[in-house]
Design a protein around this motif. Structure first.
Motif, PDB file in Angstrom:
ATOM      1  N   PRO A 225      -2.217  -7.765  -1.663  1.00 49.65           N
ATOM      2  CA  PRO A 225      -0.969  -7.464  -2.394  1.00 49.65           C
ATOM      3  C   PRO A 225      -0.720  -5.967  -2.574  1.00 49.65           C
ATOM      4  O   PRO A 225       0.435  -5.526  -2.593  1.00 49.65           O
TER       5      PRO A 225
ATOM      6  N   HIS B 257       0.545 -10.797   6.519  1.00 52.12           N
ATOM      7  CA  HIS B 257       1.086 -10.305   5.250  1.00 52.12           C
ATOM      8  C   HIS B 257       2.074  -9.164   5.484  1.00 52.12           C
ATOM      9  O   HIS B 257       3.125  -9.099   4.818  1.00 52.12           O
TER      10      HIS B 257
ATOM     11  N   GLU C 230       0.827  -4.792   0.608  1.00 50.75           N
ATOM     12  CA  GLU C 230       2.225  -5.208   0.622  1.00 50.75           C
ATOM     13  C   GLU C 230       3.076  -4.294  -0.255  1.00 50.75           C
ATOM     14  O   GLU C 230       4.184  -3.903   0.134  1.00 50.75           O
ATOM     15  N   HIS C 231       2.561  -3.953  -1.434  1.00 49.42           N
ATOM     16  CA  HIS C 231       3.308  -3.082  -2.343  1.00 49.42           C
ATOM     17  C   HIS C 231       3.576  -1.720  -1.710  1.00 49.42           C
ATOM     18  O   HIS C 231       4.684  -1.179  -1.829  1.00 49.42           O
TER      19      HIS C 231
END
Length: 493
Positions: free
Chosen positions: A175, A209, A178-179
């Motif tokens: 994550p 992702h 992704e950020h």
């Protein structure tokens, strides 16, 4: 009212000036190109026209000649949209000069991108000879996460070492990746650039992702495949299959970079996969450069043990650009420790022909000179890609038509980016309202002069180049003191 008064009033009204009855001469345009053969790949216009330019846009494309402050005779020459290079690592003032002399008006670093994005754009605003833009770098974001280092700009990241190359990202930290990519897209990146071959530790789940981030923004993913060559399960076919699956699963637009250096003699199979995906509704495109050799950093993961089998080459097929020598086992090891750019002769002569005969394959250079004691060194594609298409693939060898060659260097690249930057709808065309990014070339003389032995040579036959209505090349000479280039930025959702 008395009759006499009515008559006098009527006469006085007739005597008043009627504004619409006075013919207004049209304001002169800034520049008009007169007598050239105009090619517009979107409408298939191929005819002698006068092209008028006002305020950085095309104001007229007509058989009549408008009044202009600057009238330029281009009889016997071709007027085409300025070339758009989706894959240009040479993002500095010297490289921009070579690109302009090759007819390029927009050069974009999309394969590897950069991280972070905002400083990259700020560095070039108001200072660039040609238009510029960049994607969000997946390897750069990995390096920021795993090495806490974001100092390598653009393609320089593949010359760097660190955990980001050969260490996986823990699933719990995906994550965060992704950020970072999401933030770079919000800062104007034109997509996500991925050099999977350069970061072999990036898992397939991690790549999926990253595709998911691009899909949420409907921004393209520009991919250097995980694998190239002819080895089963570790060659170009497997590399394409991975990213087409990710595009299908997420809905992200996909662009496969330099298909010929990924596929080698299996290039037709890679094209079959890409064309088949397109035919079934996936947004997938690709590109090729017109040379039999690639180039990359010798210290990169591409040259990890087993590279000779993977690429089907030996040491003698590698040229060390700093000295011009072909390598041996001993010199390979020595220069790999030193680090630097190498040219790899590995692409069959027929691969580019096969690629360019495919109507959807674009032209992109993968170019960019490095500098040694101030001297540009590297691959001839950095200076001659677009003139080579016009001279060798169109005029001399008749691989493709002139209109097809122009389309692959203008309209197709513009369309690839229209979804993320609607301003690209004004590029790659010679139409009223389009940006006045134009190249004027001599179809009988245009050709590349850059060679593997002497790559830093300007192309022949590129007579004039205009960027946003300003001459950057005039009379085959660079125009000093101008910087009309503007940023191409993503307007991501």
């Amino acid at each position: 009212m008395p009759y006499r008064t009515l008559v006098l009033l009527a006469v006085s009204q007739l005597a008043l000036p009627i504004p619409h009855a006075v013919a207004q001469r049209p304001a002169p345009v800034d520049v008009v190109l007169v007598g050239g053969r105009v090619l517009d790949p979107e409408t298939s216009l191929d005819a002698v026209r006068a092209v008028g330019i006002r305020g950085g846009r095309i104001a007229s494309v007509t058989t009549s000649i408008p009044t202009a402050r600057d009238t330029v005779d281009v009889k016997g020459l071709v007027v085409a949209p300025g070339f758009i290079d989706l894959h240009s690592h040479g993002q500095d003032s010297i490289n921009y000069r070579f690109l302009a002399r090759d007819g390029v008006t927009t050069a974009l670093e999309l394969e590897l991108g950069t991280y972070p994005v905002a400083p990259w754009y700020a560095k070039r605003e108001g200072k660039s000879l040609i238009n510029f833009g960049v994607s969000a770098s997946h390897p750069g974001a990995r390096r920021a996460m795993l090495d806490n280092d974001s100092t390598a700009e653009g393609a320089d990241v593949i010359g760097a070492t660190g955990a980001f190359v050969r260490s996986p990202i823990d699933r719990a930290r995906l994550p965060e990746l992704e950020h970072r990519l999401d933030a770079a897209l919000n800062d104007g990146a034109l997509g996500i650039g991925m050099g999977i071959n350069y970061t072999p530790a990036a898992t397939r789940e991690e790549i999926l992702h990253a595709f998911g981030v691009a899909a949420r923004h409907q921004a393209p993913v520009f991919v250097h495949l995980r694998s190239a060559g002819l080895v089963e399960n570790a060659g170009g076919i497997a590399g394409v299959q991975e990213v087409i699956a990710d595009a299908a699963a997420t809905g992200a637009p996909l662009h496969v970079v330099h298909v010929t250096s990924m596929g080698l003699s299996a290039t037709p199979a890679l094209l079959d996969l890409i064309d088949g995906a397109r035919a079934r509704g996936l947004d997938v495109t690709t590109e090729a450069y017109p040379y039999t050799a690639g180039a990359t950093m010798l210290q990169s993961a591409i040259f990890d043990p087993g590279f000779r089998d993977r690429m089907g080459i030996d040491y003698k097929d590698i040229l060390w650009t700093a000295t011009g020598e072909r390598l041996t086992a001993e010199s390979f090891e020595r220069y790999r420790k030193q680090g630097g750019l190498a040219v790899i002769f590995m692409i069959p002569e027929s691969a580019a022909d096969q690629a360019y005969r495919d109507a959807h394959v674009m032209v992109a250079s993968d170019g960019g000179f490095q500098f040694q004691n101030g001297k540009p060194i590297g691959h001839p594609r950095s200076a001659g890609t677009h003139a080579r298409i016009l001279g060798r693939f169109v005029r001399e060898r008749h691989v493709i038509s002139l209109m097809d060659g122009v389309r692959k260097m203008t309209l197709l690249p513009a369309r690839r980016l229209e979804g993320v930057d609607p301003g690209m709808k004004r590029k790659g065309r010679v139409q009223v309202g389009a940006d006045a990014d134009l190249v004027v070339f001599d179809p009988a003389l245009v050709n590349d002069r850059a060679t593997f032995e002497q790559p830093a040579q300007y192309s022949d036959g590129i007579v004039h180049v205009l960027v946003n209505g300003t001459f950057v090349v005039r009379g085959s000479q660079l125009v000093p003191g101008v910087a009309p280039g503007r940023s191409v930025r993503g307007h991501n959702k």
